[in-house]
Design a protein around this motif. Structure first.
Motif, PDB file in Angstrom:
ATOM      1  N   GLY A   1       4.033   4.151   9.314  1.00  0.00           N
ATOM      2  CA  GLY A   1       5.458   3.631   8.932  1.00  0.00           C
ATOM      3  C   GLY A   1       5.345   2.012   9.428  1.00  0.00           C
ATOM      4  N   LEU A   2       4.417   1.477  10.125  1.00  0.00           N
ATOM      5  CA  LEU A   2       4.363   0.115  10.309  1.00  0.00           C
ATOM      6  C   LEU A   2       4.276  -0.709   9.131  1.00  0.00           C
ATOM      7  N   GLY A   3       3.719  -0.295   8.065  1.00  0.00           N
ATOM      8  CA  GLY A   3       3.723  -1.325   6.896  1.00  0.00           C
ATOM      9  C   GLY A   3       5.030  -1.568   6.467  1.00  0.00           C
ATOM     10  N   GLN A   4       5.842  -0.497   6.402  1.00  0.00           N
ATOM     11  CA  GLN A   4       7.467  -0.710   5.924  1.00  0.00           C
ATOM     12  C   GLN A   4       8.045  -1.911   6.799  1.00  0.00           C
ATOM     13  N   LEU A   5       7.728  -1.614   8.384  1.00  0.00           N
ATOM     14  CA  LEU A   5       8.460  -2.665   9.211  1.00  0.00           C
ATOM     15  C   LEU A   5       7.860  -4.072   8.907  1.00  0.00           C
ATOM     16  N   LEU A   6       6.487  -4.169   8.732  1.00  0.00           N
ATOM     17  CA  LEU A   6       5.930  -5.404   8.504  1.00  0.00           C
ATOM     18  C   LEU A   6       6.544  -6.084   6.837  1.00  0.00           C
ATOM     19  N   ARG A   7       6.760  -5.147   5.979  1.00  0.00           N
ATOM     20  CA  ARG A   7       7.251  -5.852   4.858  1.00  0.00           C
ATOM     21  C   ARG A   7       8.612  -6.184   5.168  1.00  0.00           C
ATOM     22  N   ASN A   8       9.337  -5.577   5.919  1.00  0.00           N
ATOM     23  CA  ASN A   8      10.905  -5.932   6.099  1.00  0.00           C
ATOM     24  C   ASN A   8      11.008  -7.087   6.815  1.00  0.00           C
ATOM     25  N   VAL A   9       9.920  -7.508   7.793  1.00  0.00           N
ATOM     26  CA  VAL A   9       9.916  -8.721   8.300  1.00  0.00           C
ATOM     27  C   VAL A   9       9.565  -9.736   7.540  1.00  0.00           C
ATOM     28  N   ASP A  10       8.470  -9.516   6.477  1.00  0.00           N
ATOM     29  CA  ASP A  10       8.408 -10.504   5.599  1.00  0.00           C
ATOM     30  C   ASP A  10       9.429 -10.664   4.699  1.00  0.00           C
ATOM     31  N   LEU A  11      10.329  -9.737   4.331  1.00  0.00           N
ATOM     32  CA  LEU A  11      11.609 -10.155   3.472  1.00  0.00           C
ATOM     33  C   LEU A  11      12.663 -10.741   4.461  1.00  0.00           C
ATOM     34  N   VAL A  12      12.697 -10.536   5.439  1.00  0.00           N
ATOM     35  CA  VAL A  12      13.711 -11.133   6.299  1.00  0.00           C
ATOM     36  C   VAL A  12      13.418 -12.664   6.557  1.00  0.00           C
ATOM     37  N   ARG A  13      12.071 -12.832   6.641  1.00  0.00           N
ATOM     38  CA  ARG A  13      11.584 -14.412   7.079  1.00  0.00           C
ATOM     39  C   ARG A  13      11.648 -14.958   5.619  1.00  0.00           C
ATOM     40  N   GLY A  14      11.538 -14.354   4.459  1.00  0.00           N
ATOM     41  CA  GLY A  14      11.568 -15.041   3.171  1.00  0.00           C
ATOM     42  C   GLY A  14      13.057 -15.457   2.833  1.00  0.00           C
ATOM     43  N   HIS A  15      13.858 -14.645   3.229  1.00  0.00           N
ATOM     44  CA  HIS A  15      15.257 -14.617   2.569  1.00  0.00           C
ATOM     45  C   HIS A  15      16.384 -15.075   3.916  1.00  0.00           C
ATOM     46  N   LEU A  16      16.190 -14.759   5.079  1.00  0.00           N
ATOM     47  CA  LEU A  16      17.246 -15.033   5.883  1.00  0.00           C
ATOM     48  C   LEU A  16      16.759 -15.826   7.134  1.00  0.00           C
ATOM     49  N   ASN A  17      15.646 -15.674   7.339  1.00  0.00           N
ATOM     50  CA  ASN A  17      15.131 -16.310   8.756  1.00  0.00           C
ATOM     51  C   ASN A  17      13.628 -16.625   8.746  1.00  0.00           C
ATOM     52  N   PRO A  18      13.419 -17.925   8.407  1.00  0.00           N
ATOM     53  CA  PRO A  18      12.310 -18.521   8.285  1.00  0.00           C
ATOM     54  C   PRO A  18      11.314 -18.482   9.592  1.00  0.00           C
ATOM     55  N   ASP A  19      11.810 -18.513  10.589  1.00  0.00           N
ATOM     56  CA  ASP A  19      11.353 -18.646  12.027  1.00  0.00           C
ATOM     57  C   ASP A  19      10.523 -17.217  12.484  1.00  0.00           C
ATOM     58  N   LEU A  20      10.983 -16.528  11.652  1.00  0.00           N
ATOM     59  CA  LEU A  20      10.607 -14.765  12.150  1.00  0.00           C
ATOM     60  C   LEU A  20       9.164 -14.841  12.178  1.00  0.00           C
ATOM     61  N   HIS A  21       8.507 -14.082  12.973  1.00  0.00           N
ATOM     62  CA  HIS A  21       7.149 -13.517  13.027  1.00  0.00           C
ATOM     63  C   HIS A  21       6.842 -12.549  13.868  1.00  0.00           C
ATOM     64  N   VAL A  22       5.616 -11.843  13.833  1.00  0.00           N
ATOM     65  CA  VAL A  22       5.391 -10.852  14.689  1.00  0.00           C
ATOM     66  C   VAL A  22       4.431 -11.470  15.685  1.00  0.00           C
ATOM     67  N   SER A  23       4.764 -11.722  16.718  1.00  0.00           N
ATOM     68  CA  SER A  23       4.177 -12.236  17.880  1.00  0.00           C
ATOM     69  C   SER A  23       3.533 -11.336  18.819  1.00  0.00           C
ATOM     70  N   THR A  24       3.736 -10.214  18.973  1.00  0.00           N
ATOM     71  CA  THR A  24       3.255  -9.437  20.391  1.00  0.00           C
ATOM     72  C   THR A  24       3.095  -7.946  19.670  1.00  0.00           C
ATOM     73  N   ILE A  25       2.207  -7.353  19.911  1.00  0.00           N
ATOM     74  CA  ILE A  25       1.789  -5.910  19.780  1.00  0.00           C
ATOM     75  C   ILE A  25       1.372  -5.240  21.187  1.00  0.00           C
ATOM     76  N   LEU A  26       2.237  -4.261  21.656  1.00  0.00           N
ATOM     77  CA  LEU A  26       1.846  -3.904  23.111  1.00  0.00           C
ATOM     78  C   LEU A  26       1.537  -2.280  22.766  1.00  0.00           C
ATOM     79  N   LEU A  27       0.474  -2.011  23.397  1.00  0.00           N
ATOM     80  CA  LEU A  27      -0.186  -0.611  23.454  1.00  0.00           C
ATOM     81  C   LEU A  27       0.503   0.199  24.480  1.00  0.00           C
TER      82      LEU A  27
END
Length: 342
Positions: free
Chosen positions: A220-246
């Motif tokens: 399911g992470l692929g869909q989350l990352l695609r949504n992050v890309d969509l939001v960055r492209g259309h609504l929030n250009p500053d958005l990025h994945v900065s941290t992954i925590l195990l």
């Protein structure tokens, strides 16, 4: 209430039975072992060390860091990570706000915040445009930590937001209008990719993704990352994945090591070096309305979240960090986060 065994002082005579002294030496042949050789002593020393490290303070960001804790997969530790990282940062001297966007209100519960139906909540902010300052409450026992609670009303917000103007940016506007100084805002998202999560992604600049070290961890992470890309492209250009925590890391199992290695091979440097162990104390703390930091400050879970918070804070100012207490791992691939998981 939790037991005080982990913060107990020195015991007067931890070894039962007679105490005999050697002639001329003035010391007992049955002298109790040093404090750090007993389980209670070790726990007490860890607690003191943990709270001492927390009090050291960390460099503050030059502006408020808004971090969205998201993963559409349930049970990965989103809420646990949100509240414990927030408490850790606050114990390090930062001013931190937790925004509870999950209708279940688990983050509010874990922070000891009342969130029954009549309490002013983040629902009023999103749907009725109520100022965020009117719903924020201080968290008991942790100075500098605040919470905007969620109530059950939030369950209907997904539908109610559909017809509202600027429905995707209502949380962003509320945060921008909030005048109290903050170092960090952590937004706890529901396990879905609806309008509540979109509001969080529009309001934040950083995405923090907890991933449990178990089978299907990357599902399911692929869909989350695609949504992050969509939001960055259309609504929030500053958005990025900065941290992954195990999270939920069990060093005794080969599976946990394999999952950790796979995550590091996909995400490279975005993965924190600190892992969060599977811990009974972490699981118990919310039932007492506490974070693990106040419930059992000497536990492995508490130490790991303190270390993760330090790593996040130091990364934010470009300082290299080597964890001292937590599990670490290495990954060979430095694949960019934007490529995601195929």
């Amino acid at each position: 209430m939790r037991s005080d065994a982990n913060i107990a002082g020195p015991m007067t005579d931890p070894v039962p039975g007679p105490r005999t002294e050697s002639a001329g030496e003035g010391v007992s042949r049955e002298t109790p072992p040093p404090m750090d050789d007993t389980p209670i002593g070790r726990a007490a020393q860890l607690a003191v060390e943990a709270l001492g490290r927390a009090g050291e303070g960390l460099p503050r960001p030059d502006r408020t860091r808004v971090m969205v804790v998201a993963n559409q997969k349930g049970g990965v530790g989103k809420t646990t990570t949100t509240v414990n990282l927030a408490a850790s940062l606050a114990l390090h001297g930062a001013r931190v706000l937790v925004v509870d966007l999950d209708p279940q209100g688990n983050a509010s519960t874990a922070l000891g915040i009342d969130h029954h139906a009549e309490v002013p909540s983040i629902y009023d902010v999103l749907v009725d445009s109520r100022p965020l300052s009117e719903v924020v409450q201080p968290v008991p026992d942790v100075e500098g930590l605040f919470c905007a609670p969620a109530t059950i009303d939030l369950a209907g917000a997904e539908i109610e937001l559909v017809s509202l103007v600027a429905r995707e940016s209502r949380l962003q506007r509320a945060i921008q209008a909030y005048e109290q100084p903050l170092d960090y805002i952590l937004i706890d998202c529901p396990p879905s990719l609806g309008l509540l999560t979109v509001n969080a992604l529009v309001a934040g600049a950083e995405v923090l993704i907890p991933i449990q070290c178990e089978y299907y961890a990357l599902e399911g992470l692929g869909q989350l990352l695609r949504n992050v890309d969509l939001v960055r492209g259309h609504l929030n250009p500053d958005l990025h994945v900065s941290t992954i925590l195990l999270t939920m890391y069990d060093g005794r199992t080969r599976l946990a090591s394999q999952v950790a290695e796979e995550v590091r091979s996909h995400f490279g440097k975005e993965v924190l070096r600190t892992n969060i162990p599977r811990s009974v104390r972490i699981s118990e703390a919310p039932s007492y309305g506490q974070t693990v930091l106040t419930y059992d400050p000497g536990s492995s879970g508490s130490l790991s979240y303190l270390e993760a918070a330090r790593e996040i804070a130091l990364r934010g100012v470009g300082v290299h960090y080597e964890p001292q207490h937590a599990q670490t791992g290495s990954g060979n691939s430095q694949q960019s986060i934007s490529e995601g998981i195929q």
